[in-house]
Design a protein around this motif. Structure first.
Motif, short mmCIF file in Angstrom:
data_model
loop_
_atom_site.label_atom_id
_atom_site.label_comp_id
_atom_site.label_asym_id
_atom_site.label_seq_id
_atom_site.Cartn_x
_atom_site.Cartn_y
_atom_site.Cartn_z
N ILE A 23 0.86 -1.18 0.00
CA ILE A 23 0.00 0.00 0.00
C ILE A 23 0.90 1.23 0.00
O ILE A 23 1.76 1.37 0.86
CB ILE A 23 -0.93 0.03 1.24
N LEU A 24 0.70 2.10 -0.99
CA LEU A 24 1.37 3.39 -1.00
C LEU A 24 0.35 4.42 -0.55
O LEU A 24 -0.84 4.33 -0.88
CB LEU A 24 1.87 3.75 -2.40
N GLU A 25 0.82 5.42 0.18
CA GLU A 25 -0.07 6.47 0.67
C GLU A 25 0.49 7.82 0.27
O GLU A 25 1.68 8.08 0.46
CB GLU A 25 -0.20 6.36 2.19
N THR A 26 -0.36 8.66 -0.30
CA THR A 26 0.02 10.04 -0.61
C THR A 26 -0.88 10.95 0.21
O THR A 26 -1.66 10.48 1.04
CB THR A 26 -0.14 10.33 -2.12
N ASP A 27 -0.83 12.23 -0.02
CA ASP A 27 -1.65 13.15 0.76
C ASP A 27 -3.13 12.83 0.67
O ASP A 27 -3.85 12.87 1.66
CB ASP A 27 -1.43 14.60 0.29
N ARG A 28 -3.60 12.48 -0.55
CA ARG A 28 -5.04 12.29 -0.74
C ARG A 28 -5.44 10.87 -1.11
O ARG A 28 -6.64 10.58 -1.20
CB ARG A 28 -5.55 13.24 -1.83
#
Length: 194
Positions: A23-28
């Protein structure tokens, strides 16, 4: 957590790896593996003719086609340890499209066995920067974690939005080519860390 400067931008990515779960997570966004439970939302996106305007004008006709696509992508996870991932909007927890890396084993632009970066969004989410945000995360992961030497991509020559996204994330157009009498722009970006 990784914090990496990409161009003039700094991007923070949280990632978690379990058996075959990344799982990659960015700001949104959360970028996670595609699941069969995503079929309805993907079908809603891919049956829209506007989404397929620059993809040979072949929108998906039924949900069984979508299920077959998801199964194919899931096989890529097993065979190549990577593939396109669901793009989940944090605010609503809905699938808004997909983005990710693909190890290409078919001939594209007279090339084979290369990594490409790609994305597709449901039309209602166009123009909000989600494809760029996801692509920056995938470039970071591909270059820093997978140690990919060169990332490649293609965009229909007339697809101004997609070409702008690839340029925004630092890809450089190296040539144009024809496939089925359709003009495509070919992009490349070398890993700055290698």
């Amino acid at each position: 957590m990784i914090s990496t400067p990409i161009g003039a931008k700094s991007l923070t990515i949280n990632f978690f790896i379990n058996t075959m779960n990344l799982i990659l997570e960015t700001d949104r966004l959360f970028l996670r593996e595609l699941k069969l439970s995503d079929a309805e939302a993907m079908f809603d996106m891919d049956r829209n003719p506007n989404v397929h305007q620059y993809l040979w004008n072949k929108p998906t006709k039924n949900i069984d086609e979508t299920i077959a696509i998801i199964e194919s992508v899931r096989n890529q996870y097993i065979q190549n340890n990577i593939g396109r991932f669901a793009m989940i909007l944090k605010e609503t927890n809905e699938l808004i499209g997909w983005a990710g890396l693909k190890y290409n084993t078919e001939i594209v632009n007279n090339k084979v066995h290369f990594y490409d970066i790609g994305y597709r969004l449901n039309e209602i989410f166009w123009g909000k920067g989600y494809a760029s945000e996801a692509s920056f995360a995938w470039l970071d992961y591909g270059f820093n974690e997978m140690k990919i030497k060169i990332m490649q991509a293609a965009a229909h020559t007339a697809n101004i939005a997609s070409n702008k996204i690839l340029q925004k994330i630092g890809m450089i157009q190296t040539e144009q080519y024809l496939e089925d009498n359709i003009s495509w722009n070919w992009y490349e970006l070398k890993n700055p860390n290698i």
